[in-house]
Design a protein around this motif. Structure first.
Motif, short mmCIF file in Angstrom:
data_model
loop_
_atom_site.label_atom_id
_atom_site.label_comp_id
_atom_site.label_asym_id
_atom_site.label_seq_id
_atom_site.Cartn_x
_atom_site.Cartn_y
_atom_site.Cartn_z
N LEU A 85 -0.74 8.67 -8.22
CA LEU A 85 -2.17 8.90 -8.05
C LEU A 85 -2.45 10.38 -7.90
O LEU A 85 -1.67 11.12 -7.30
N THR A 86 -3.59 10.79 -8.43
CA THR A 86 -4.01 12.18 -8.26
C THR A 86 -4.53 12.37 -6.84
O THR A 86 -4.80 11.39 -6.12
N LYS A 87 -4.72 13.60 -6.46
CA LYS A 87 -5.26 13.91 -5.14
C LYS A 87 -6.65 13.28 -4.99
O LYS A 87 -6.98 12.73 -3.93
N GLU A 88 -7.44 13.34 -6.05
CA GLU A 88 -8.80 12.77 -6.02
C GLU A 88 -8.75 11.25 -5.85
O GLU A 88 -9.54 10.67 -5.11
N GLU A 89 -7.81 10.60 -6.55
CA GLU A 89 -7.68 9.15 -6.44
C GLU A 89 -7.23 8.75 -5.03
O GLU A 89 -7.73 7.77 -4.47
N LEU A 90 -6.31 9.51 -4.47
CA LEU A 90 -5.87 9.23 -3.10
C LEU A 90 -7.02 9.41 -2.11
O LEU A 90 -7.16 8.63 -1.16
N GLN A 91 -7.86 10.43 -2.33
CA GLN A 91 -9.01 10.64 -1.46
C GLN A 91 -9.99 9.48 -1.56
O GLN A 91 -10.52 9.02 -0.55
N LYS A 92 -10.23 8.99 -2.76
CA LYS A 92 -11.11 7.83 -2.94
C LYS A 92 -10.55 6.60 -2.24
O LYS A 92 -11.29 5.85 -1.60
N ALA A 118 0.83 -1.21 0.00
CA ALA A 118 0.00 0.00 0.00
C ALA A 118 0.86 1.25 0.00
O ALA A 118 0.56 2.22 -0.70
N SER A 119 1.94 1.23 0.76
CA SER A 119 2.85 2.37 0.80
C SER A 119 3.49 2.60 -0.56
O SER A 119 3.52 3.73 -1.06
N ILE A 166 -10.66 2.94 2.53
CA ILE A 166 -10.04 2.43 3.76
C ILE A 166 -10.88 2.81 4.97
O ILE A 166 -11.11 1.98 5.85
N ASP A 167 -11.38 4.03 5.01
CA ASP A 167 -12.24 4.45 6.12
C ASP A 167 -13.49 3.59 6.20
O ASP A 167 -13.91 3.20 7.30
N ASP A 168 -14.09 3.27 5.07
CA ASP A 168 -15.28 2.41 5.05
C ASP A 168 -14.96 1.02 5.58
O ASP A 168 -15.75 0.44 6.34
N GLU A 169 -13.82 0.49 5.20
CA GLU A 169 -13.40 -0.84 5.69
C GLU A 169 -13.17 -0.81 7.19
O GLU A 169 -13.53 -1.75 7.90
N LEU A 170 -12.56 0.26 7.69
CA LEU A 170 -12.32 0.38 9.12
C LEU A 170 -13.63 0.43 9.91
O LEU A 170 -13.73 -0.14 10.99
#
Length: 121
Positions: free
Chosen positions: A102-109, A93-94, A114-118
């Motif tokens: 990745l674009t800023k938008e792709e990183l946000q997605k 992942a790192s 990841i937040d949803d999985e958590l």
């Protein structure tokens, strides 16, 4: 089990179209198309490996995927993580986040996923 490039190309078409005949597979190639025997040999190998099954309708075989695309892709990703990242999904992942451009938008997605999985854990 890893597929060759030629096998993977045919599997992509089978996965996309669900059920196909040999002519469909040949027609999926750009010109100049491979020989019928070449495609027939490749689909036979996929059948022997257990990736593809078929139903016989008269003299025609209707081919379909036995292995789901998601299952194959998941196994290949796990093997890649094991081979190149010491079996560490964190290292993968790192690397992916830093070196995949990745674009800023792709990183946000990605962060949202990841937040949803958590939240589900």
């Amino acid at each position: 089990m890893k597929l060759t490039t030629a096998e993977e190309q045919l599997m992509q078409y089978v996965w996309q179209h669900k059920k196909v005949v040999l002519k469909d597979l040949i027609d999926s190639y750009p010109d100049p198309k491979p020989a019928k025997t070449t495609v027939a040999t490749t689909i036979k190998k996929l059948t022997e490996k257990g990736f593809v099954g078929y139903d016989e309708i008269g003299n025609t075989r209707l081919y379909y995927a036995i292995i789901k695309k998601e299952n194959y892709f998941s196994k290949q990703m796990k093997n890649m993580i094991k081979q190149f990242f010491d079996n560490s999904t964190t290292q993968f992942a790192s690397f992916f986040a830093k070196d995949a451009s990745l674009t800023k938008e792709e990183l946000q997605k990605l962060r949202d996923l990841i937040d949803d999985e958590l939240k589900q854990k």
